[in-house]
Design an enzyme around this catalytic site. Structure first.
Site, PDB file in Angstrom:
ATOM      1  N   LEU A  12       3.849  -5.264   0.166  1.00  0.00           N
ATOM      2  CA  LEU A  12       2.487  -5.301  -0.355  1.00  0.00           C
ATOM      3  C   LEU A  12       2.302  -4.346  -1.529  1.00  0.00           C
ATOM      4  O   LEU A  12       2.675  -3.166  -1.443  1.00  0.00           O
ATOM      5  CB  LEU A  12       1.479  -4.942   0.729  1.00  0.00           C
ATOM      6  CG  LEU A  12       1.393  -5.916   1.904  1.00  0.00           C
ATOM      7  CD1 LEU A  12       1.795  -5.221   3.187  1.00  0.00           C
ATOM      8  CD2 LEU A  12       0.001  -6.500   2.030  1.00  0.00           C
ATOM      9  N   ASP A  13       1.741  -4.860  -2.596  1.00  0.00           N
ATOM     10  CA  ASP A  13       1.276  -4.020  -3.689  1.00  0.00           C
ATOM     11  C   ASP A  13       0.138  -3.145  -3.151  1.00  0.00           C
ATOM     12  O   ASP A  13      -0.481  -3.480  -2.139  1.00  0.00           O
ATOM     13  CB  ASP A  13       0.795  -4.914  -4.829  1.00  0.00           C
ATOM     14  CG  ASP A  13       0.145  -4.145  -5.947  1.00  0.00           C
ATOM     15  OD1 ASP A  13       0.797  -3.241  -6.492  1.00  0.00           O
ATOM     16  OD2 ASP A  13      -1.020  -4.445  -6.270  1.00  0.00           O
ATOM     17  N   VAL A  14      -0.154  -2.050  -3.842  1.00  0.00           N
ATOM     18  CA  VAL A  14      -1.197  -1.129  -3.378  1.00  0.00           C
ATOM     19  C   VAL A  14      -2.503  -1.309  -4.147  1.00  0.00           C
ATOM     20  O   VAL A  14      -3.517  -1.736  -3.593  1.00  0.00           O
ATOM     21  CB  VAL A  14      -0.708   0.336  -3.465  1.00  0.00           C
ATOM     22  CG1 VAL A  14      -1.832   1.297  -3.105  1.00  0.00           C
ATOM     23  CG2 VAL A  14       0.487   0.550  -2.541  1.00  0.00           C
TER      24      VAL A  14
END
Length: 214
Positions: A12-14
């Site tokens: 997951l990107d933040v």
């Protein structure tokens, strides 16, 4: 669209995916530019560049002051972690995936100076076995190197992995590695991220578990 199983690993990107960091990022740009007597580009313009290396963004804005602006930006963010907040339902979604035995990694182009702390103060740190920041791989997204680093650190196979993100860089990195991708249209990229043919789409972080078919 539901993704086909088996899915064992979620990357997951933040910023713009797990965390609403609009004020955290935009105020840092505005602060660092004002400190040098400059006017920051419009937020709508800056939003299209979020996800690129910070040094690259500032070099394009003002080549001579790029390093100074970058340092000021990061110092502001270190002191203003309260401006980064989780999207509603992010913690519940991560808890649900963790309970199902899914391996989780956060993969961000943000410096480790602020990335890990942001996840700590927002209560999301505990869900991740691996956090990949800008310093951890030899290149940043859209290069697949950070995703590959995450999978290696998790001991995970690409065949069961999914990349979730709100930017072109996230989708292109996932495709380059040959893993499935999920576009988050509520983030910085908006619906423009759909131009890069993600395998699935979510309009709310809470939709992810269902889209993964779990």
């Amino acid at each position: 669209m539901l993704l086909q199983p088996p899915i064992t690993t979620v990357l997951l990107d933040v910023d713009g995916t797990l965390l609403d960091t609009r004020e955290f990022i935009f105020q840092a740009f505005e602060h660092s530019m004002a400190k040098q007597g400059l006017v920051a580009p419009a937020r709508t313009h800056l939003a299209t560049h979020v996800g690129l290396p910070l040094e690259q963004i500032y070099a394009a804005i003002h080549a001579d002051l790029g390093p100074t602006l970058t340092e000021s930006h990061r110092a502001f963010q270190e002191q203003n972690q309260h401006l980064a907040v989780p999207f509603p339902g992010a913690g519940e979604m991560l808890a649900s995936l963790q309970a199902r035995g899914i391996r989780l990694a956060a993969v961000t182009s943000r410096s480790r100076r602020t990335s890990v702390r942001s996840l700590e103060v927002t209560g999301l740190f505990e869900y991740f076995a691996v956090i990949v920041s800008a310093e951890d791989a030899e290149a940043l997204k859209p290069d697949p190197a950070p995703l590959r680093f995450a999978l290696t650190a998790l001991g995970a196979d690409a065949a069961g992995a999914v990349m979730v993100g709100d930017s072109e860089a996230d989708i292109l990195a996932g495709r380059a590695l040959g893993i499935r991708t999920v576009a988050a249209t509520y983030g910085f990229g908006g619906r423009s991220v759909l131009e890069h043919a993600p395998d699935a789409v979510i309009e709310d972080i809470g939709d992810l578990v269902g889209v993964l078919g779990l």
